[in-house]
Design an enzyme around this catalytic site. Structure first.
Site, PDB file in Angstrom:
ATOM      1  N   ILE A 132       1.103  13.160 -13.150  1.00  0.00           N
ATOM      2  CA  ILE A 132      -0.359  13.139 -13.247  1.00  0.00           C
ATOM      3  C   ILE A 132      -0.811  11.921 -14.053  1.00  0.00           C
ATOM      4  O   ILE A 132      -0.382  11.745 -15.195  1.00  0.00           O
ATOM      5  CB  ILE A 132      -0.892  14.417 -13.909  1.00  0.00           C
ATOM      6  N   GLY A 171       9.839  16.825 -13.038  1.00  0.00           N
ATOM      7  CA  GLY A 171      10.654  16.526 -11.865  1.00  0.00           C
ATOM      8  C   GLY A 171      11.058  15.069 -11.847  1.00  0.00           C
ATOM      9  O   GLY A 171      10.300  14.198 -12.288  1.00  0.00           O
ATOM     10  N   ASP A 196       7.048  21.657 -26.896  1.00  0.00           N
ATOM     11  CA  ASP A 196       6.799  20.609 -25.910  1.00  0.00           C
ATOM     12  C   ASP A 196       5.303  20.380 -25.724  1.00  0.00           C
ATOM     13  O   ASP A 196       4.825  19.237 -25.728  1.00  0.00           O
ATOM     14  CB  ASP A 196       7.453  21.006 -24.577  1.00  0.00           C
ATOM     15  N   LYS A 252       2.685  16.996 -26.647  1.00  0.00           N
ATOM     16  CA  LYS A 252       1.742  16.394 -25.704  1.00  0.00           C
ATOM     17  C   LYS A 252       0.306  16.498 -26.218  1.00  0.00           C
ATOM     18  O   LYS A 252      -0.502  15.582 -26.008  1.00  0.00           O
ATOM     19  CB  LYS A 252       1.890  17.082 -24.346  1.00  0.00           C
ATOM     20  N   VAL A 295      15.511  11.690 -14.477  1.00  0.00           N
ATOM     21  CA  VAL A 295      14.416  10.738 -14.307  1.00  0.00           C
ATOM     22  C   VAL A 295      14.963   9.321 -14.200  1.00  0.00           C
ATOM     23  O   VAL A 295      14.559   8.543 -13.323  1.00  0.00           O
ATOM     24  CB  VAL A 295      13.405  10.847 -15.456  1.00  0.00           C
ATOM     25  N   ARG A 343      25.619   7.164 -21.739  1.00  0.00           N
ATOM     26  CA  ARG A 343      26.700   7.570 -22.631  1.00  0.00           C
ATOM     27  C   ARG A 343      28.024   7.684 -21.880  1.00  0.00           C
ATOM     28  O   ARG A 343      29.074   7.352 -22.397  1.00  0.00           O
ATOM     29  CB  ARG A 343      26.352   8.888 -23.320  1.00  0.00           C
ATOM     30  N   GLU A 368      15.368  24.921 -19.608  1.00  0.00           N
ATOM     31  CA  GLU A 368      16.688  24.555 -20.100  1.00  0.00           C
ATOM     32  C   GLU A 368      17.470  25.810 -20.492  1.00  0.00           C
ATOM     33  O   GLU A 368      16.913  26.903 -20.608  1.00  0.00           O
ATOM     34  CB  GLU A 368      16.544  23.646 -21.326  1.00  0.00           C
ATOM     35  N   VAL A 421       3.283  12.472 -20.751  1.00  0.00           N
ATOM     36  CA  VAL A 421       2.475  13.688 -20.672  1.00  0.00           C
ATOM     37  C   VAL A 421       2.168  13.985 -19.213  1.00  0.00           C
ATOM     38  O   VAL A 421       1.657  13.133 -18.490  1.00  0.00           O
ATOM     39  CB  VAL A 421       1.144  13.544 -21.450  1.00  0.00           C
TER      40      VAL A 421
END
Length: 436
Positions: free
Chosen positions: A137, A307, A202, A206, A17, A48, A191, A133
């Site tokens: 959207i 994404g 997750d 949210k 991202v 890092r 993952e 979240v």
């Protein structure tokens, strides 16, 4: 017209991202400046490992390991590191230095949100988090602003793309969970350690954020009931489709009226969604949030829930908003979390169950099972029975759908049935979502 000075932006995190945010910010700097009313200058990206490969690439001269130096030279700090620390420390440092902050860190907001919002309010800064979240959207701003004058009663959200991809493949292609999960990992939807997704962590983070916004109350993460999808079988998914449902992992946030007034329920679990419901048509790794409000009625927000470019879109939207605030002036808008509605435990929630049982095929079984429900105040809506199997102790499959009842009563029914001498096994228990 007097031109406003360039606004300096520090970016913390150069992952998928972060790299997309940097790329879009550099490519579209002039266009974004026109929208914001001021130039937006990316002064650096804290990472890092500056030598790591990044797609899209970030110019080497922007990369640094000194996050604090970037923060102290910025007007707006964009935090995309993820995790609790050092993200929390850096955001607090940014706010205390007078910078506005944009973050996509759902775990941090769900865990330390009140502390961060209080810090922003004390110094008149603003904390933006549209990307935390449902990715691309727009859902935070509609809840925070557009619906602030309405009374939201319920939110149903498919807010984890990984689990929706898995359940959708199981439903539409008839595949078992394990191989679909492996494919999701290969495709980058999940993952290497998928626990946060498939166990509902997750989605629970949210749900805490959405419930806090919708009901203007602080909703602690540990008050959100959580169940994942690892126990969902292909047999359950196939049976759901035959009965007119699909199985979805839902984040459900509700305003509940009790004898003592309004309260909040927030929970995450697999549920049967009627095929006629808009959420049943959410396929692949997409997300959707379905909102019910007293005045606005039913609203649905749908799109890519994750994404790099998609989430970057939300981050840049917040960045432009932050820049406009600098140009116009004035303090940040505090969070509206003053209703202080109490949280209900899952046992108090009213819901419906679909229970699949393997029962002994002999006279009186239905009466015995009906008694178990009746004694706990649960009304049965529908019962269907399959053809018996042979053997020394022939059995049949029984599917029971209940009317709405308190979760505690329904759970007690399941426990009693599991111990009944006419029930060979409790094969499946799923909650049922009401049609519109």
């Amino acid at each position: 017209m007097i031109e406003y000075r360039n606004l300096k932006v520090a970016l913390l995190g150069g992952g998928v991202v972060g790299a997309n945010v940097a790329d879009l910010l550099l490519k579209h700097a002039d266009e974004l400046a026109g929208r914001a009313g001021a130039g937006i200058e990316l002064i650096g990206v804290a990472v890092r490992n500056p030598g790591a490969e990044r797609v899209p690439a970030i110019p080497a001269e922007l990369l640094t390991t000194d996050a604090l130096a970037l923060i102290h030279g910025a007007d707006i700090v964009v935090e995309l590191m993820g995790g609790l620390e050092p993200a929390r420390t850096y955001i607090l440092e940014a706010l205390h230095s007078g910078a506005d902050v944009v973050t996509a860190n759902k775990a941090l907001l769900a865990t330390h949100g009140p502390e961060l919002f209080d810090a922003a309010e004390r110094v008149g800064a603003q904390l933006y988090y549209e990307a935390a979240v449902a990715g691309a959207i727009p859902i935070i701003r509609p809840l925070r602003e557009s619906l602030a004058g309405d009374r939201v009663t319920r939110i149903l959200g498919i807010v984890n793309g990984t689990t929706n991809y898995i359940l959708d493949r199981m439903d539409r292609q008839g595949e078992d969970l394990a191989p679909v999960l492996a494919d999701a990992q290969r495709l980058g939807y999940a993952e290497a350690d998928p626990t946060a997704d498939v166990e509902g962590y997750d989605a629970a983070q949210k749900a805490a954020i959405l419930a806090s916004l919708a009901f203007h109350s602080t909703v602690p993460l540990d008050a959100v009931h959580r169940e994942g999808i690892t126990g969902v079988t292909l047999e359950q998914v196939t049976a759901a489709r035959a009965a007119g449902y699909v199985v979805k992992l839902l984040a459900i946030c509700e305003r509940v009226e009790t004898a003592d007034g309004s309260a909040i329920s927030a929970r995450v679990h697999p549920a049967l969604v009627p095929l006629a419901h808009p959420l049943a048509a959410v396929h692949g790794a997409n997300n959707a949030v379905f909102i019910q409000a007293e005045a606005a009625g039913d609203l649905m927000f749908y799109g890519a829930g994750a994404g790099g470019p998609q989430t970057a879109s939300s981050v840049l939207g917040d960045l432009v908003s932050a820049a406009r605030r600098h140009v116009v002036g004035g303090p940040g808008v505090a969070e509206s979390t003053h209703a202080n509605l109490p949280m209900l435990p899952i046992a108090s929630v009213v819901t419906r169950y679909q229970i699949t049982l393997t029962v002994l095929d002999r006279p009186g079984v239905l009466a015995t099972i009906a008694t178990e429900f009746s004694e706990r105040g649960v009304s049965v809506e529908q019962v269907s029975q399959s053809v018996s199997t042979g053997g020394d102790a022939p059995t049949a499959s029984l599917v029971v759908v209940t009317h709405a009842a308190p979760e505690a009563a329904l759970a007690a029914c399941v426990s009693a049935l599991a111990g009944s001498d006419v029930v060979a096994s409790v094969d499946s228990v799923l909650r049922v979502i009401e049609a519109q």
